[in-house]
Design a protein around this motif. Sequence first.
Motif, PDB file in Angstrom:
ATOM      1  N   TYR B  33       4.827  -5.764  -0.311  1.00 20.99           N
ATOM      2  CA  TYR B  33       3.638  -5.788  -1.839  1.00 20.99           C
ATOM      3  C   TYR B  33       3.467  -5.427  -2.558  1.00 20.99           C
ATOM      4  O   TYR B  33       3.725  -4.207  -2.395  1.00 20.99           O
ATOM      5  N   TYR B  35       0.201  -4.258  -4.930  1.00 16.98           N
ATOM      6  CA  TYR B  35      -1.395  -4.473  -5.508  1.00 16.98           C
ATOM      7  C   TYR B  35      -2.174  -3.434  -6.183  1.00 16.98           C
ATOM      8  O   TYR B  35      -1.625  -2.909  -6.292  1.00 16.98           O
ATOM      9  N   GLN B  37      -5.521  -1.900  -8.017  1.00 16.37           N
ATOM     10  CA  GLN B  37      -7.069  -1.702  -8.299  1.00 16.37           C
ATOM     11  C   GLN B  37      -7.757  -1.217  -9.783  1.00 16.37           C
ATOM     12  O   GLN B  37      -7.281   0.116  -9.453  1.00 16.37           O
ATOM     13  N   MET B  89      -5.071   2.054  -9.708  1.00 18.48           N
ATOM     14  CA  MET B  89      -4.476   2.586  -8.597  1.00 18.48           C
ATOM     15  C   MET B  89      -3.347   1.176  -8.091  1.00 18.48           C
ATOM     16  O   MET B  89      -3.812  -0.141  -7.736  1.00 18.48           O
ATOM     17  N   PHE B  91      -1.561  -0.457  -5.486  1.00 19.85           N
ATOM     18  CA  PHE B  91      -0.994   0.040  -3.366  1.00 19.85           C
ATOM     19  C   PHE B  91       0.222  -0.686  -3.005  1.00 19.85           C
ATOM     20  O   PHE B  91       0.469  -2.451  -3.368  1.00 19.85           O
ATOM     21  N   ILE B  95       3.920  -5.709   5.894  1.00 13.18           N
ATOM     22  CA  ILE B  95       3.796  -6.612   6.933  1.00 13.18           C
ATOM     23  C   ILE B  95       4.764  -6.431   8.274  1.00 13.18           C
ATOM     24  O   ILE B  95       5.813  -7.159   8.121  1.00 13.18           O
ATOM     25  N   GLN B 101      -1.104  -6.257   7.329  1.00 15.37           N
ATOM     26  CA  GLN B 101      -0.945  -5.773   6.219  1.00 15.37           C
ATOM     27  C   GLN B 101      -1.478  -4.195   6.047  1.00 15.37           C
ATOM     28  O   GLN B 101      -2.313  -4.054   5.711  1.00 15.37           O
ATOM     29  N   TYR B 102      -0.631  -3.216   6.231  1.00 14.67           N
ATOM     30  CA  TYR B 102      -0.724  -1.977   6.434  1.00 14.67           C
ATOM     31  C   TYR B 102      -0.762  -1.460   4.175  1.00 14.67           C
ATOM     32  O   TYR B 102       0.932  -1.855   4.013  1.00 14.67           O
ATOM     33  N   PHE B 103      -1.368  -0.541   4.349  1.00 10.57           N
ATOM     34  CA  PHE B 103      -0.939  -0.700   2.614  1.00 10.57           C
ATOM     35  C   PHE B 103      -0.350   1.213   2.804  1.00 10.57           C
ATOM     36  O   PHE B 103      -0.664   1.722   4.104  1.00 10.57           O
ATOM     37  N   GLY B 104       0.356   1.109   2.132  1.00 15.70           N
ATOM     38  CA  GLY B 104       0.382   2.958   1.242  1.00 15.70           C
ATOM     39  C   GLY B 104      -1.094   3.561   1.099  1.00 15.70           C
ATOM     40  O   GLY B 104      -2.038   3.304   0.561  1.00 15.70           O
ATOM     41  N   PRO B 105      -0.474   4.751   0.248  1.00 13.86           N
ATOM     42  CA  PRO B 105      -1.849   5.575  -0.034  1.00 13.86           C
ATOM     43  C   PRO B 105      -2.437   5.818  -1.724  1.00 13.86           C
ATOM     44  O   PRO B 105      -3.502   5.858  -2.203  1.00 13.86           O
TER      45      PRO B 105
END
Lengths: 116, 112
Positions: B33, B35, B37, B89, B91, B95, B101-105
């Motif tokens: 994914y 995303y 922000q 930002m 991201f 999954i 879902q695990y996000f990157g920095p």
Amino acid sequence: AQTVTQSQPEMSVQEAETVTLSCTYDTSESDYYLFWYKQPPSRQMILVIRQEAYKQQNATENRFSVNFQKAAKSFSLKISDSQLGDAAMYFCAYRSAYTSGSRLTFGEGTQLTVNP
Amino acid sequence: EPEVTQTPSHQVTQMGQEVILRCVPISNHLYFYWYRQILGQKVEFLVSFYNNEISEKSEIFDDQFSVERPDGSNFTLKIRSTKLEDSAMYFCASIGTQETQYFGPGTRLLVL
């Protein structure tokens, strides 16, 4: 479409006290996942806790627990024994369970301040 | 513990330039994914990717955006002609079997 609402833009708590962050959502689906993510000043998104809608038992992770009220479409996060490191933006998020790999829908976030 | 990584951490570019944001998802994950922000706003979904094709995209993900998995590990987001409003930002997330879902920095993009 699903929506997630966090009605508290800011909250504060004294260190060692308990605080509850509110989240409501709107969906016509019966099977879904709910999450709380923490975003510290570094802006990394860190998973705090997750809840499957089919489970009646509220999820718990150490000092973090949720109050999941499916009929009311409410999903609040309780932080016990608050620590300075808990200060962050907290996002509630929804994900459908009907479609594999479906997107997360986020709320607007609640900025939590922890006072020493 | 495996984690999602993203490069660069910061990117400054001129309006109209192309940028490529890179991500390395967790190795056994299948869905990826992007995303974004915008500062002070909530996290918004851009696109999801599965089996080497887009599985879902939002209204934000218009023709100036594209995604690619050029090899077995990298997952990229390209913005062809950046606009001021693309400053945000970004991201990457992936999954696994637990549906989380695990996000990157994140990559902080600034368009001047």
